[in-house]
Scaffold this motif. Structure first.
Motif, mmCIF file in Angstrom:
data_model
loop_
_atom_site.group_PDB
_atom_site.id
_atom_site.type_symbol
_atom_site.label_atom_id
_atom_site.label_comp_id
_atom_site.label_asym_id
_atom_site.label_seq_id
_atom_site.Cartn_x
_atom_site.Cartn_y
_atom_site.Cartn_z
ATOM 1 N N VAL A 163 -4.759 -1.153 -3.480
ATOM 2 C CA VAL A 163 -6.114 -1.197 -2.919
ATOM 3 C C VAL A 163 -6.404 -2.591 -2.374
ATOM 4 O O VAL A 163 -6.956 -2.749 -1.275
ATOM 5 C CB VAL A 163 -7.151 -0.795 -3.990
ATOM 6 N N PHE A 164 -6.032 -3.608 -3.135
ATOM 7 C CA PHE A 164 -6.185 -4.985 -2.660
ATOM 8 C C PHE A 164 -5.412 -5.187 -1.352
ATOM 9 O O PHE A 164 -5.928 -5.768 -0.380
ATOM 10 C CB PHE A 164 -5.680 -5.957 -3.727
ATOM 11 N N SER A 165 -4.196 -4.661 -1.310
ATOM 12 C CA SER A 165 -3.361 -4.823 -0.126
ATOM 13 C C SER A 165 -3.854 -3.983 1.041
ATOM 14 O O SER A 165 -3.626 -4.340 2.203
ATOM 15 C CB SER A 165 -1.917 -4.459 -0.455
ATOM 16 N N ALA A 166 -4.516 -2.858 0.752
ATOM 17 C CA ALA A 166 -5.098 -2.061 1.834
ATOM 18 C C ALA A 166 -6.166 -2.881 2.566
ATOM 19 O O ALA A 166 -6.250 -2.863 3.797
ATOM 20 C CB ALA A 166 -5.701 -0.774 1.278
ATOM 21 N N GLY A 167 -6.968 -3.611 1.798
ATOM 22 C CA GLY A 167 -7.950 -4.496 2.419
ATOM 23 C C GLY A 167 -7.279 -5.566 3.259
ATOM 24 O O GLY A 167 -7.707 -5.871 4.378
ATOM 25 N N MET A 168 -6.183 -6.131 2.736
ATOM 26 C CA MET A 168 -5.458 -7.149 3.489
ATOM 27 C C MET A 168 -4.817 -6.558 4.743
ATOM 28 O O MET A 168 -4.784 -7.192 5.801
ATOM 29 C CB MET A 168 -4.391 -7.789 2.596
ATOM 30 N N MET A 169 -4.284 -5.348 4.620
ATOM 31 C CA MET A 169 -3.647 -4.697 5.764
ATOM 32 C C MET A 169 -4.654 -4.505 6.897
ATOM 33 O O MET A 169 -4.381 -4.836 8.054
ATOM 34 C CB MET A 169 -3.066 -3.347 5.334
ATOM 35 N N PHE A 180 0.820 -1.206 0.000
ATOM 36 C CA PHE A 180 0.000 0.000 0.000
ATOM 37 C C PHE A 180 0.860 1.265 0.000
ATOM 38 O O PHE A 180 0.525 2.268 -0.620
ATOM 39 C CB PHE A 180 -0.918 0.005 1.234
ATOM 40 N N GLY A 181 2.003 1.206 0.697
ATOM 41 C CA GLY A 181 2.850 2.383 0.787
ATOM 42 C C GLY A 181 3.771 2.584 -0.405
ATOM 43 O O GLY A 181 4.131 3.723 -0.727
ATOM 44 N N CYS A 182 4.173 1.489 -1.066
ATOM 45 C CA CYS A 182 5.216 1.587 -2.104
ATOM 46 C C CYS A 182 4.716 1.361 -3.530
ATOM 47 O O CYS A 182 5.198 2.021 -4.460
ATOM 48 C CB CYS A 182 6.332 0.578 -1.794
#
Length: 412
Positions: free
Chosen positions: A259-265, A148-150
């Motif tokens: 966005v996918f990883s934001a959900g995972m985070m 999400f950050g990179c």
């Protein structure tokens, strides 16, 4: 929850591992055109093979990582793993043809395999006397924090015509930060993170043999295979789906992965903070059913916005699978060596990642990438069935209730 220096090193290592794993999927369209295997001209299978080759090396590294940890310790082994990742991604930036890229990604895969095999037991040893499942879910959330950050930043730079080779070099440099932190033992040495000065191959093989002989282990092995495959299949192909089916820019492709990883985070850190150890199996089952339903909608979404929204909720549903299945498995097989069990379960999840990347690539060549995404709900449905079978049929529920009672007694 209390964190120390090595927790923060592990957080950064998960972030570096995530970005090293996903820099190639994010720039895959540019890499494919540069190295002559265009995705829109039947090259999706070749793209999937890149991850499959990498996964095969990761499994090889994981099979020996317990011996390395015994010789050098968890801390030094993870520092060495970060060096391999940085070196492999650096060489990837210099690749001039497809087969060269495949070979150097295998080098990065050695480091990724060591991280995959040892990072979870590293966290487990750091918090051995607390609820380790909570710390594992929280720490694994930094895989998603890294993306999400990179990844949006890398997608934006790619959109600004920065070469994919330069982006790979930037990722390699960032990987050196946790490497340096882990090489330093700190003012207070934690002996259980240090090595014994010998490889102890016989001891490692005996622990592995005890696990392999346990029939129940293979149920969790299968659960990890489909959990890893479903999660990484969506992660690997979501940027290409938007760029090929919706003509999106590289920045939008990177944003989709983020966005996918934001959900995972949110899902991983939230489950780590809010869900107790005894509720992990129910968490897996509920989220697997939700993920099965949600991922079916990839075949019908009609706009970039709707894909983004769907990716967020699929990421949220997929979040707890990997660390929760591992932690639940260790609770159910508590008579076996936990570090070796973590490693062998990762040896199931990583091939699942590679297998589904290839399957979805081949299905994309034949029927289109949208239809290829139907492989993901199949994985999640199998996962829900396996955990439900163990929990309701194989006395998993009774086992977790006993663990809860033991924890309550020890607290008192």
């Amino acid at each position: 929850m209390k964190f120390g220096k090595f927790d923060y090193a592990a957080f950064l290592l998960f972030m570096a591992y995530a970005v090293c794993s996903l820099i190639i999927p994010v720039v895959l369209v540019e890499v494919a055109r540069d190295l002559n295997f265009d995705l829109d001209k039947g090259g999706m299978s070749a793209g999937g093979i890149l991850q499959a080759g990498r996964s095969a090396t990761m499994v090889g590294a994981m099979l020996v990582c317990s011996m390395l940890a015994c010789r050098f310790g968890l801390r030094k082994s993870l520092a060495i793993a970060a060096l391999f990742m940085a070196g492999g991604i650096t060489l990837a930036a210099l690749s001039q043809w497809y087969w060269m890229l495949l070979v150097v990604l295998i080098i990065a895969g050695i480091g990724e395999g060591l991280v995959e095999g040892l990072a979870t037991p590293f966290i487990g040893e750091l918090h051995k006397d607390d609820e380790p499942g909570r710390y594992m879910n929280f720490s694994h959330g930094f895989w998603s924090v890294g993306i999400f950050g990179c990844i949006p930043l890398l997608g934006w730079l790619l959109n600004c015509n920065v070469s994919w080779r330069i982006l790979c070099l930037l990722v390699a440099v960032g990987t050196l930060i946790p490497c340096i932190m882990l090489f330093s033992p700190g003012r207070k040495r934690i002996e259980r993170l240090e090595g014994k000065g010998r490889f102890d191959a016989a001891g490692s093989l005996k622990k592995a043999w005890d696990i392999i002989r346990c029939r129940q282990f293979w149920l969790f092995f299968a659960a990890m295979f489909v959990a890893g495959g479903g999660e990484f299949g969506a992660t690997f192909w979501c940027a290409s789906l938007l760029r090929l089916d919706f003509n999106a820019s590289p920045w939008i492709g990177g944003l989709a992965t983020a966005v996918f990883s934001a959900g995972m985070m949110i899902g991983r850190t939230g489950s780590g903070l809010l869900v107790s150890q005894k509720n992990l199996p129910r968490l897996i089952m509920i989220f697997a059913v939700c993920g099965t339903v949600l991922t079916c909608f990839f075949t019908v979404v009609g706009s970039i916005t709707s894909v983004m929204i769907l990716l967020f909720f699929v990421g949220l549903a997929s979040a707890p699978f990997w660390p929760s299945v591992q932690s639940y498995s260790v609770d159910r097989l508590s008579h076996l060596d936990s570090t070796t069990l973590y490693i062998l379960l990762s040896c199931a999840g990583v091939p699942g990642c590679g297998a589904l990347s290839v399957i979805m690539g081949k299905a994309g060549d034949l029927w289109g990438l949208r239809m290829a995404f139907l492989a993901i709900p199949v994985c999640y449905l199998i996962l829900a069935g396996l955990i439900a079978f163990d929990y309701y049929v194989c006395k998993g529920r009774k086992n977790m209730q006993c663990l809860k009672a033991d924890n309550n007694n020890s607290t008192e």
